[in-house]
Design an enzyme around this catalytic site. Structure first.
Site, PDB file in Angstrom:
ATOM      1  N   LYS B  98     -24.977 -15.712  -5.222  1.00 19.63           N
ATOM      2  CA  LYS B  98     -25.049 -14.376  -5.825  1.00 19.63           C
ATOM      3  C   LYS B  98     -26.514 -13.954  -5.943  1.00 19.63           C
ATOM      4  O   LYS B  98     -27.370 -14.770  -6.312  1.00 19.63           O
ATOM      5  CB  LYS B  98     -24.391 -14.426  -7.206  1.00 19.63           C
ATOM      6  CG  LYS B  98     -24.276 -13.085  -7.907  1.00 19.63           C
ATOM      7  CD  LYS B  98     -23.581 -13.259  -9.256  1.00 19.63           C
ATOM      8  CE  LYS B  98     -23.380 -11.937  -9.973  1.00 19.63           C
ATOM      9  NZ  LYS B  98     -22.720 -12.113 -11.291  1.00 19.63           N
ATOM     10  N   SER B 173     -18.723  -9.184 -11.991  1.00 18.29           N
ATOM     11  CA  SER B 173     -19.793  -8.716 -11.151  1.00 18.29           C
ATOM     12  C   SER B 173     -20.075  -9.582  -9.920  1.00 18.29           C
ATOM     13  O   SER B 173     -20.763  -9.130  -9.006  1.00 18.29           O
ATOM     14  CB  SER B 173     -21.083  -8.619 -11.970  1.00 18.29           C
ATOM     15  OG  SER B 173     -21.496  -9.903 -12.397  1.00 18.29           O
ATOM     16  N   SER B 197     -17.548 -12.498 -15.223  1.00 14.81           N
ATOM     17  CA  SER B 197     -18.040 -12.124 -13.885  1.00 14.81           C
ATOM     18  C   SER B 197     -17.837 -13.165 -12.789  1.00 14.81           C
ATOM     19  O   SER B 197     -18.077 -12.874 -11.628  1.00 14.81           O
ATOM     20  CB  SER B 197     -19.526 -11.781 -13.961  1.00 14.81           C
ATOM     21  OG  SER B 197     -19.693 -10.476 -14.440  1.00 14.81           O
TER      22      SER B 197
END
Lengths: 95, 505
Positions: B98, B173, B197
């Protein structure tokens, strides 16, 4: 109304965020609706409850004060939007 | 599951259509093939790069690809294999990261304009640990800007699509990481979880995602959103892979004083054994009106499966659940407003050109650098911390946080794990919740309390809607007891085949 335009102005200044007038009104309305929802916390009596700022049962964490390797000045400055020699460069602050 | 002979023998022939099969395998399956030298790391990495070329135009999981470095790393692993070295479990395995985790020399944008030009001069501790195991990093994945969002629609750059339904969001997210795993664009990935997330996008994309206990994994080099809630964790194709990745990244780190100085158990060993006699807590408050009936049905079916495996249903109560979202949006935004004060256009990142003075530089840099959701949260957090409102909002939220923690402490006197839905709905469509921030916030209703209480939790696939959208089961554990939720999740996975299904790409 939970939050006024004047408060939005004040908070935007504290947060160093520039907002247009349209954005301010939209922000006010959205914050107002979120704050109204958040009001439900007042249903709870918390007068005798300790706050939790952190879940771990730890206090200060110390280490010896000794010199260790760190970034070089060049590495630390490599991402600077503007620099002069070995310094970050910003607009003039003092007249 | 062991790889079939067809895959391993054809992989060594290395034709294109066979190499696609490599991308379907898990980390532990790929490790077996590498160990037996039936396939090389270079072959695996090339298969994934091909797959990314084929599919990522549709899915758009990646922000940045590090193709050359990946092939170099794979080559180095292959030389070690040829020299007869025994490799750690992640060696030569392609992973996605990420874009919130600092990677030395590789842009780390947080999907924000304000960090668009940022190239970190150091690795996050988790990256350093993956590199120490000779893992191969394929690239950085798209996310909601600064990890603020539940759909990845808040990326400043582009939208990531759900591999199961391209008109739906992948969750957020960590939407890019989840979509990359689901679409076989990496073997596994790392994400971060502040209010759900990792777990919610794992649920939306039909994969496994683990948020470790607060303090289990070092946050050094994780771009901070809410420092008392953030944790880094794995997104993977099955539970065994989650255990392998957690093993690699867990443990104390002097660079993060909130990382716990506790021994790290052997998580793969913990998968063995059964769940007979295990008490599974079912909280009434998580089975609410308004929950999607297909989600509700799938969760109860999963609970019955756990019972058939020997688990025992135990009613528990988490009475302060209805206050979690309000508490979270004060605590998280207050911490965020403080953390994001560092983006001032001075030391790194974006700065507007030709500011008249310092104040204008700050205000215009932050205005142009931050997207609407980030601005909204900075405003809410600044307001909650400002003079006259601190007690009414921030302090109040911290006190309710204590009540939420106590709920879990009491519940865990009666059970070893708590089972809930991960999300009240299946994946939603683009734009469905962007107009009303509160509706988007409420989609995290089942994941948020876990962060407030600092607990570990995993989401695993437990079914599909009639329309073919994935549904996730959340298992919550006691502090630092990742081993138990991994064990229960693994037992469930062994009894079902949801995790083996692949999206129709």
């Amino acid at each position: 109304m939970k939050i006024t335009m004047k408060e939005v102005d004040h908070v935007a200044r504290l947060a160093r965020l520039e907002l247009t007038d349209d954005e301010k009104e939209r922000m006010r309305a959205q914050l107002d609706s979120i704050l109204s929802y958040i009001d439900k916390l007042n249903e709870l009596d918390t007068s005798a409850v300790e706050p939790t700022s952190h879940v771990l049962p730890m206090m200060n964490v110390f280490r010896d004060d000794e010199v260790r390797p760190s970034l070089s000045q060049e590495e630390a400055l490599a991402n600077a939007p503007d620099r002069q020699d070995l310094f970050f460069r910003v607009p003039r602050i003092l007249e | 599951m062991r790889p079939t002979g067809r895959i391993s023998s054809s992989a060594s022939r290395g034709s294109w259509s066979d190499r696609v099969d490599l991308c379907r395998l898990t980390v532990h399956e790929l490790h077996e093939l590498l160990r037996k030298r039936e396939v090389s790391s270079t072959e695996i990495v090339r298969s994934y790069l091909d797959q990314i070329m084929q599919r990522d135009g549709k899915v758009r999981a990646y922000m940045t690809l590090t193709e050359e470095a990946a092939l170099q790393q794979a080559g180095a692993v292959d030389r070690q294999l040829a020299a007869g070295r025994v490799l750690p479990p992640l060696a030569g395995i392609p992973l996605a990261i990420k874009d919130v985790l600092c990677t030395k020399g590789v842009r780390t944008s947080c999907s924000s304009k304000i960090l668009e030009p940022y190239v970190p001069p150091y690795d996050a501790t988790v990256i350093r640990r993956l590199k120490a195991e000779d893992a191969v990093l394929l690239g950085k994945t798209n996310m909601d800007e600064f990890a603020m969002g539940s759909s990845t629609e808040n990326s400043a750059f582009f939208k990531t699509r759900n591999p199961w339904a391209l008109d739906c969001v992948p969750g957020g997210s960590s939407g890019g990481s989840a979509a990359a795993v689901a679409a076989d664009l990496c073997a596994a990935a790392l994400g971060s979880d502040t209010g759900g997330s990792i777990r919610q996008p794992a649920s939306f994309c039909g994969i496994a995602g683990l948020k470790p206990t607060y303090g289990r994994v070092s946050r050094y080099g994780l771009v901070a959103f809410a420092s008392s809630l953030d944790q880094i964790g794995p997104l993977a194709k099955d539970v065994r892979d989650c255990a392998l990745l957690l093993q690699a990244i867990a443990g104390h780190d002097p660079c993060d004083s909130t990382s716990a100085n506790l021994p790290v158990p052997d998580y793969s060993a913990a998968l063995a054994g059964d769940v007979r006699g295990m008490r599974i807590g079912i909280p009434d408050e998580y089975f609410i009106e308004g929950m999607d009936p297909e989600v509700d049905g799938a969760i109860w079916t999963a609970i019955r499966t756990l019972e058939e495996l020997g688990g025992k249903q135990e009613k528990v109560s988490l009475p302060h659940t209805p206050y979690a979202v309000a508490t979270y949006y004060l605590v998280a935004t207050a911490e965020a407003s403080s953390n994001l004060a560092r983006y001032d256009g001075v030391k790194y990142g974006f700065r507007i050109s030709k500011p008249a003075d310092l104040l204008e530089m700050y205000q215009k840099t932050r205005r142009e650098g931050f997207g609407p959701e980030v601005r909204r949260r900075i405003m809410l957090g600044t307001y909650a911390l400002s003079a006259g409102y601190y007690d009414a909002y921030y302090l109040k939220a911290q006190k309710v946080r204590t009540l939420i923690r106590r709920d879990f402490e009491r519940a865990f006197e009666r059970c070893e794990v708590i089972a809930t839905p991960t999300s009240p709905t299946p994946p939603f469509t683009f734009g469905e919740k962007t107009e009303d921030p509160l509706q988007m916030y409420l989609s995290d209703i089942f994941t948020i309390s876990v962060n407030l209480a600092g607990l570990p939790a995993i989401s695993i696939p437990c079914g599909f809607t009639k329309a073919g959208l994935p549904i996730g089961l959340q298992l919550i554990g006691k502090p630092f007891d990742e081993a138990t939720i991994l064990k229960v999740a693994h037992a469930y996975e062994q009894a079902t085949d949801w995790h083996r299904r692949k999206p129709p790409l």
